[in-house]
Design a protein around this motif. Structure first.
Motif, PDB file in Angstrom:
ATOM      1  N   SER A 224       0.823  -1.202   0.000  1.00 20.83           N
ATOM      2  CA  SER A 224       0.000   0.000   0.000  1.00 20.83           C
ATOM      3  C   SER A 224       0.861   1.258   0.000  1.00 20.83           C
ATOM      4  O   SER A 224       2.031   1.238   0.383  1.00 20.83           O
ATOM      5  N   ARG A 225       0.246   2.358  -0.371  1.00 24.56           N
ATOM      6  CA  ARG A 225       0.959   3.639  -0.398  1.00 24.56           C
ATOM      7  C   ARG A 225       1.396   4.078   0.984  1.00 24.56           C
ATOM      8  O   ARG A 225       2.377   4.800   1.135  1.00 24.56           O
ATOM      9  N   GLY A 226       0.679   3.637   2.012  1.00 26.09           N
ATOM     10  CA  GLY A 226       1.032   4.045   3.366  1.00 26.09           C
ATOM     11  C   GLY A 226       2.060   3.161   4.028  1.00 26.09           C
ATOM     12  O   GLY A 226       2.510   3.460   5.139  1.00 26.09           O
ATOM     13  N   GLN A 227       2.446   2.087   3.371  1.00 22.59           N
ATOM     14  CA  GLN A 227       3.349   1.123   3.997  1.00 22.59           C
ATOM     15  C   GLN A 227       4.698   1.759   4.311  1.00 22.59           C
ATOM     16  O   GLN A 227       5.302   2.422   3.472  1.00 22.59           O
ATOM     17  N   GLY A 228       5.164   1.553   5.543  1.00 22.11           N
ATOM     18  CA  GLY A 228       6.438   2.119   5.976  1.00 22.11           C
ATOM     19  C   GLY A 228       6.294   3.355   6.836  1.00 22.11           C
ATOM     20  O   GLY A 228       7.271   3.810   7.429  1.00 22.11           O
ATOM     21  N   MET A 229       5.090   3.887   6.958  1.00 27.57           N
ATOM     22  CA  MET A 229       4.869   5.058   7.807  1.00 27.57           C
ATOM     23  C   MET A 229       5.085   4.679   9.264  1.00 27.57           C
ATOM     24  O   MET A 229       4.564   3.677   9.744  1.00 27.57           O
ATOM     25  N   MET A 230       5.886   5.459   9.975  1.00 30.42           N
ATOM     26  CA  MET A 230       6.132   5.198  11.395  1.00 30.42           C
ATOM     27  C   MET A 230       4.996   5.798  12.224  1.00 30.42           C
ATOM     28  O   MET A 230       4.715   6.997  12.144  1.00 30.42           O
ATOM     29  N   LEU A 231       4.368   4.953  13.030  1.00 27.47           N
ATOM     30  CA  LEU A 231       3.276   5.393  13.884  1.00 27.47           C
ATOM     31  C   LEU A 231       3.731   5.630  15.317  1.00 27.47           C
ATOM     32  O   LEU A 231       3.074   6.340  16.065  1.00 27.47           O
ATOM     33  N   ALA A 232       4.864   5.017  15.693  1.00 26.38           N
ATOM     34  CA  ALA A 232       5.458   5.232  17.016  1.00 26.38           C
ATOM     35  C   ALA A 232       6.946   4.931  16.914  1.00 26.38           C
ATOM     36  O   ALA A 232       7.355   4.023  16.192  1.00 26.38           O
ATOM     37  N   GLY A 233       7.753   5.713  17.610  1.00 25.59           N
ATOM     38  CA  GLY A 233       9.191   5.488  17.606  1.00 25.59           C
ATOM     39  C   GLY A 233       9.842   5.901  16.297  1.00 25.59           C
ATOM     40  O   GLY A 233       9.371   6.811  15.602  1.00 25.59           O
ATOM     41  N   VAL A 234      10.904   5.196  15.932  1.00 17.00           N
ATOM     42  CA  VAL A 234      11.686   5.542  14.741  1.00 17.00           C
ATOM     43  C   VAL A 234      12.002   4.271  13.969  1.00 17.00           C
ATOM     44  O   VAL A 234      11.914   3.156  14.495  1.00 17.00           O
ATOM     45  N   ASP A 235      12.405   4.445  12.740  1.00 15.94           N
ATOM     46  CA  ASP A 235      12.968   3.354  11.947  1.00 15.94           C
ATOM     47  C   ASP A 235      14.485   3.419  12.124  1.00 15.94           C
ATOM     48  O   ASP A 235      15.128   4.328  11.605  1.00 15.94           O
ATOM     49  N   PRO A 236      15.081   2.483  12.877  1.00 18.35           N
ATOM     50  CA  PRO A 236      16.507   2.596  13.187  1.00 18.35           C
ATOM     51  C   PRO A 236      17.446   2.128  12.077  1.00 18.35           C
ATOM     52  O   PRO A 236      18.663   2.246  12.213  1.00 18.35           O
ATOM     53  N   ARG A 237      16.901   1.627  10.974  1.00 16.70           N
ATOM     54  CA  ARG A 237      17.758   1.128   9.898  1.00 16.70           C
ATOM     55  C   ARG A 237      18.479   2.279   9.199  1.00 16.70           C
ATOM     56  O   ARG A 237      17.955   3.384   9.091  1.00 16.70           O
ATOM     57  N   ARG A 238      19.652   1.992   8.697  1.00  9.57           N
ATOM     58  CA  ARG A 238      20.473   3.029   8.074  1.00  9.57           C
ATOM     59  C   ARG A 238      20.260   3.150   6.563  1.00  9.57           C
ATOM     60  O   ARG A 238      20.580   4.182   5.975  1.00  9.57           O
ATOM     61  N   GLU A 239      19.755   2.090   5.936  1.00 12.43           N
ATOM     62  CA  GLU A 239      19.614   2.136   4.487  1.00 12.43           C
ATOM     63  C   GLU A 239      18.503   3.099   4.077  1.00 12.43           C
ATOM     64  O   GLU A 239      17.618   3.422   4.861  1.00 12.43           O
ATOM     65  N   ALA A 240      18.588   3.563   2.830  1.00  9.47           N
ATOM     66  CA  ALA A 240      17.591   4.493   2.311  1.00  9.47           C
ATOM     67  C   ALA A 240      16.225   3.811   2.251  1.00  9.47           C
ATOM     68  O   ALA A 240      16.123   2.608   2.006  1.00  9.47           O
ATOM     69  N   PHE A 241      15.183   4.591   2.498  1.00  9.00           N
ATOM     70  CA  PHE A 241      13.834   4.049   2.475  1.00  9.00           C
ATOM     71  C   PHE A 241      13.416   3.737   1.045  1.00  9.00           C
ATOM     72  O   PHE A 241      13.669   4.512   0.121  1.00  9.00           O
ATOM     73  N   GLU A 242      12.766   2.576   0.869  1.00  9.97           N
ATOM     74  CA  GLU A 242      12.192   2.208  -0.419  1.00  9.97           C
ATOM     75  C   GLU A 242      10.727   1.843  -0.214  1.00  9.97           C
ATOM     76  O   GLU A 242      10.377   1.187   0.774  1.00  9.97           O
ATOM     77  N   PHE A 243       9.893   2.263  -1.138  1.00  7.78           N
ATOM     78  CA  PHE A 243       8.509   1.837  -1.093  1.00  7.78           C
ATOM     79  C   PHE A 243       8.426   0.362  -1.435  1.00  7.78           C
ATOM     80  O   PHE A 243       9.263  -0.172  -2.166  1.00  7.78           O
ATOM     81  N   ALA A 244       7.415  -0.300  -0.895  1.00  8.59           N
ATOM     82  CA  ALA A 244       7.281  -1.753  -1.091  1.00  8.59           C
ATOM     83  C   ALA A 244       7.249  -2.130  -2.564  1.00  8.59           C
ATOM     84  O   ALA A 244       7.849  -3.124  -2.953  1.00  8.59           O
ATOM     85  N   TRP A 245       6.582  -1.352  -3.367  1.00  8.91           N
ATOM     86  CA  TRP A 245       6.443  -1.709  -4.781  1.00  8.91           C
ATOM     87  C   TRP A 245       7.723  -1.424  -5.582  1.00  8.91           C
ATOM     88  O   TRP A 245       7.818  -1.782  -6.744  1.00  8.91           O
ATOM     89  N   GLU A 246       8.683  -0.762  -4.961  1.00  5.19           N
ATOM     90  CA  GLU A 246       9.962  -0.510  -5.628  1.00  5.19           C
ATOM     91  C   GLU A 246      10.988  -1.622  -5.369  1.00  5.19           C
ATOM     92  O   GLU A 246      11.991  -1.713  -6.063  1.00  5.19           O
ATOM     93  N   ARG A 247      10.712  -2.467  -4.363  1.00  4.77           N
ATOM     94  CA  ARG A 247      11.637  -3.533  -4.023  1.00  4.77           C
ATOM     95  C   ARG A 247      11.340  -4.776  -4.825  1.00  4.77           C
ATOM     96  O   ARG A 247      10.186  -5.062  -5.156  1.00  4.77           O
ATOM     97  N   LYS A 248      12.361  -5.547  -5.105  1.00  2.00           N
ATOM     98  CA  LYS A 248      12.189  -6.813  -5.789  1.00  2.00           C
ATOM     99  C   LYS A 248      11.762  -7.863  -4.772  1.00  2.00           C
ATOM    100  O   LYS A 248      12.330  -7.969  -3.703  1.00  2.00           O
ATOM    101  N   SER A 249      10.761  -8.648  -5.136  1.00  2.00           N
ATOM    102  CA  SER A 249      10.291  -9.708  -4.245  1.00  2.00           C
ATOM    103  C   SER A 249      11.365 -10.791  -4.120  1.00  2.00           C
ATOM    104  O   SER A 249      12.081 -11.092  -5.076  1.00  2.00           O
TER     105      SER A 249
END
Length: 250
Positions: A224-249
């Motif tokens: 979904s378009r909203g996938q990856g939105m942080m609702l609490a806390g932080v995303d501690p990963r260092r890599e650049a954010f990618e939308f789900a549909w941009e990643r290879k399965s």
């Protein structure tokens, strides 16, 4: 909204937790109105599962409701919701997707028993669902049914395009009736389903799928378009954010 030691233990042992009165009755009524207004805008949109599809079973649904109404955007970051999620997942809570379900009167579709795991499997199984009830959901309206402790079995072999589990009859599931304003939190490994709505009024819910941002998907699902939105806390990963549909399965 913090969980007691007893509530945390119940969740760990059973794979689900019923939290009464997460929202007030007035708030539940307002969200119910938002859902039914959204359903009226999007029109015919039946989502009955293939294994139970028929003229006598109907289900209205909508993905990504926060892109349809600002009321749901506010709900996603409500501390009462995110505090319970943090108690289960950990300090960092990431949105996967949202869905609205309305079981219409008299012929609201059941959900056969299943796990959510096959739809979006993850490495560490941190994924949970929060089901927010905007109507009362007694047994006659098709309340949630669960197999307590089944989350400890791990991923189970499923059948059909809807990944149902015929070895677990819906009638044998433990009913979890709820009131408007209640929330039920459950592991995506919990075997669960819900019965048909045979009452004279609708059963209206929003389902929110959430995870630890460091729990990697084994393959993508419900991108979904909203996938990856942080609702609490932080995303501690260092890599650049990618939308789900941009990643290879995988």
């Amino acid at each position: 909204m913090t969980l007691t030691v007893q509530q945390k233990d119940f969740y760990q042992q059973n794979g689900y937790l019923h939290v009464p009165g997460l929202l007030t009755p007035q708030e539940a009524a307002a969200y119910r109105a938002e859902c039914h207004a959204l359903a009226a805008r999007i029109g015919e949109n039946d989502a009955t599962w293939a294994s139970v599809k028929g003229a006598e079973a109907q289900l209205t649904h909508c993905h990504d409701v926060q892109f349809r109404s600002a009321a749901f955007t506010r709900l996603l970051v409500d501390d009462r919701l995110t505090d319970v999620c943090r108690a289960i997942i950990g300090p960092n809570v990431q949105l996967h997707h949202t869905k609205m379900f309305i079981k219409p009167p008299a012929k609201g579709s059941p959900f056969p028993m299943h796990q959510d795991y096959p739809y979006f499997p993850h490495e560490r199984h941190s994924m949970i669902a929060a089901i927010l009830h905007f109507d009362d959901a007694p047994e006659e309206k098709g309340c949630l049914r669960v197999v307590p402790g089944s989350h400890k079995l791990g991923p189970l072999p499923a059948e059909g395009e809807d990944h149902h589990l015929p070895a677990y009859p819906l009638a044998d599931g433990t009913p979890v009736p709820a009131k408007a304003g209640d929330a039920i939190f459950m592991s995506y490994l919990l075997v669960h389903g819900s019965g048909p709505n045979r009452s004279e009024t609708p059963r209206t819910t929003i389902l929110v799928q959430l995870r630890d941002p460091e729990d990697r998907p084994l393959r993508e699902g419900h991108g979904s378009r909203g996938q990856g939105m942080m609702l609490a806390g932080v995303d501690p990963r260092r890599e650049a954010f990618e939308f789900a549909w941009e990643r290879k399965s995988a």
